[in-house]
Scaffold this motif. Structure first.
Motif, short mmCIF file in Angstrom:
data_model
loop_
_atom_site.label_atom_id
_atom_site.label_comp_id
_atom_site.label_asym_id
_atom_site.label_seq_id
_atom_site.Cartn_x
_atom_site.Cartn_y
_atom_site.Cartn_z
N THR A 19 0.84 -1.21 0.00
CA THR A 19 0.00 0.00 0.00
C THR A 19 0.87 1.24 0.00
O THR A 19 1.82 1.33 0.79
N PRO A 20 0.58 2.23 -0.85
CA PRO A 20 1.39 3.46 -0.84
C PRO A 20 1.22 4.23 0.45
O PRO A 20 0.11 4.31 1.02
N ASP A 36 1.20 7.77 2.70
CA ASP A 36 0.53 9.04 2.41
C ASP A 36 1.37 9.89 1.45
O ASP A 36 0.83 10.55 0.56
N GLN A 39 1.09 8.32 -1.99
CA GLN A 39 -0.27 8.50 -2.51
C GLN A 39 -0.50 9.92 -2.99
O GLN A 39 -1.18 10.14 -4.01
N SER A 40 0.07 10.89 -2.29
CA SER A 40 -0.10 12.29 -2.72
C SER A 40 0.55 12.51 -4.09
O SER A 40 0.01 13.25 -4.93
N ILE A 72 0.98 10.12 -6.35
CA ILE A 72 0.14 9.37 -7.28
C ILE A 72 -1.08 10.20 -7.67
O ILE A 72 -1.47 10.23 -8.85
N ASP A 73 -1.68 10.87 -6.71
CA ASP A 73 -2.87 11.68 -6.99
C ASP A 73 -2.55 12.81 -7.96
O ASP A 73 -3.34 13.12 -8.86
N THR A 123 -1.44 1.26 -8.35
CA THR A 123 -2.46 2.18 -7.84
C THR A 123 -3.07 2.99 -8.98
O THR A 123 -4.29 3.20 -9.03
#
Length: 202
Positions: A115-116, A118, A121-122, A124-125, A160
């Motif tokens: 799982t990425p 935080d 993930q930011s 990736i977003d 993701t």
């Protein structure tokens, strides 16, 4: 004399702040950002120097006091410059990104199992939003596999993005790098000769 000792206490706590900042960045981004070690070195140096000078209560030779003053001035100037640099970078980051880059390099960050984090993930977003607006752009997801990671950072980012709806054909995975410099170097190896192409970095 009291002002000099107070300055050394200030440098000591400034060093502690640098070390805490380093730890916080490692927890959020993992070990892949090589420049983070600079904060650990600076923090440790400031703590040792400031603590030692403060405990000695200023009982040093004139030469050592001059060295201390010069060192403090250099370190404060350096940290102030870094602070201004981050402000400028932050302002630049808020500006509209260039459209239609041929590639964007998605830099690695810590992965929790598969799982990425935080931090990742930011990134990736941001990459996802750019890829939605720019249909011809290819993302190069970078980052190797750490000892505490089930998959590489690059593969995690790619997985993701695919779950978010980005097609596999628009994704390249670089999974050998261990530092930010290697992220960029190995990503460049993947895309070959980028002459004339615009490349974005996330």
């Amino acid at each position: 004399m009291k002002k000099r000792i107070a300055l050394q206490y200030f440098m000591f706590f400034l060093g502690l702040f640098c070390i805490v900042y380093y730890i916080a960045c490692v927890c959020g981004y993992g070990w892949s950002i090589s420049i983070l070690y600079l904060w650990l070195v600076i923090g440790g140096t400031l703590c040792l120097k400031g603590g030692w000078f403060a405990l000695k209560k200023g009982n040093h030779s004139k030469r050592i006091k001059i060295f201390s003053d010069v060192f403090d001035a250099v370190m404060v100037t350096f940290l102030f410059t870094v602070f201004i640099f981050f402000i400028v970078i932050g302002c630049e980051a808020k500006q509209e990104s260039r459209p239609d880059c041929a590639y964007i390099f998605l830099l690695g960050a810590k992965v929790d199992g598969e799982t990425p984090s935080d931090a990742l993930q930011s990134r990736i977003d941001v990459a996802y939003a750019y890829l939605l607006k720019n249909k011809n752009t290819i993302a190069v997801c970078t980052g190797g596999k750490g000892n505490d990671e089930a998959i590489s950072e690059g593969q995690c980012a790619a997985n993701t993005l695919m779950k978010m709806g980005i097609s596999r054909e628009r994704l390249l995975v670089e999974n050998r790098s261990a530092t930010t410099v290697e992220n960029l170097r190995f990503a460049m190896d993947l895309i070959g000769n980028p002459s004339g192409m615009h490349i974005g970095i996330v």
